[in-house]
Design a protein around this motif. Structure first.
Motif, short mmCIF file in Angstrom:
data_model
loop_
_atom_site.label_atom_id
_atom_site.label_comp_id
_atom_site.label_asym_id
_atom_site.label_seq_id
_atom_site.Cartn_x
_atom_site.Cartn_y
_atom_site.Cartn_z
N MET A 1 0.83 -1.20 0.00
CA MET A 1 0.00 0.00 0.00
C MET A 1 0.86 1.25 0.00
N GLU A 2 1.98 1.22 0.70
CA GLU A 2 2.90 2.36 0.68
C GLU A 2 3.47 2.56 -0.72
N THR A 3 3.74 1.45 -1.41
CA THR A 3 4.24 1.54 -2.78
C THR A 3 3.19 2.16 -3.69
N VAL A 4 1.95 1.74 -3.51
CA VAL A 4 0.85 2.28 -4.33
C VAL A 4 0.67 3.77 -4.04
N LYS A 5 0.69 4.13 -2.76
CA LYS A 5 0.54 5.55 -2.38
C LYS A 5 1.67 6.38 -2.97
N SER A 6 2.87 5.85 -2.90
CA SER A 6 4.02 6.57 -3.44
C SER A 6 3.91 6.73 -4.95
N ALA A 7 3.43 5.70 -5.63
CA ALA A 7 3.26 5.77 -7.08
C ALA A 7 2.21 6.81 -7.46
N PHE A 8 1.09 6.84 -6.73
CA PHE A 8 0.05 7.84 -7.01
C PHE A 8 0.57 9.25 -6.75
N GLN A 9 1.29 9.43 -5.63
CA GLN A 9 1.81 10.75 -5.30
C GLN A 9 2.79 11.23 -6.37
N THR A 10 3.66 10.35 -6.81
CA THR A 10 4.62 10.71 -7.86
C THR A 10 3.89 11.04 -9.16
N GLY A 11 2.88 10.27 -9.48
CA GLY A 11 2.10 10.51 -10.70
C GLY A 11 1.39 11.85 -10.67
N PHE A 12 0.76 12.16 -9.54
CA PHE A 12 0.05 13.44 -9.44
C PHE A 12 1.01 14.61 -9.45
N GLN A 13 2.18 14.46 -8.85
CA GLN A 13 3.17 15.53 -8.91
C GLN A 13 3.65 15.76 -10.33
N GLN A 14 3.80 14.70 -11.09
CA GLN A 14 4.22 14.84 -12.49
C GLN A 14 3.13 15.51 -13.32
N ILE A 15 1.87 15.16 -13.06
CA ILE A 15 0.74 15.79 -13.77
C ILE A 15 0.72 17.29 -13.47
N ALA A 16 0.90 17.65 -12.20
CA ALA A 16 0.90 19.07 -11.82
C ALA A 16 2.06 19.80 -12.48
#
Length: 72
Positions: A20-35
């Protein structure tokens, strides 16, 4: 594949927590890249839009000035 491993862990919570931490980290990285990408696009579009608006404004003012000079 990360989502499948998070749901497939059956023997304890340590594997699920790490997944779950890996998934959270992946989503956070993805959203930061989108921004970051969105800000880059805005930085490109704003000067172009201001230039177009300026040209339209000047063209309208010039047409009204020519109309006033012609007496119409």
């Amino acid at each position: 594949m990360l989502v499948c491993t998070a749901f497939a862990a059956e023997d304890g919570t340590a594997g699920t927590s790490a997944s779950m931490e890996t998934v959270k980290s992946a989503f956070q990285t993805g959203f930061q890249q989108i921004a970051s990408d969105a800000l880059g696009i805005i930085a490109i579009i704003v000067p172009i839009a201001l230039g177009v608006c300026g040209v339209i404004f000047i063209a309208k003012k010039a047409m009204s000035w020519f109309k006033s000079m012609s007496g119409g």
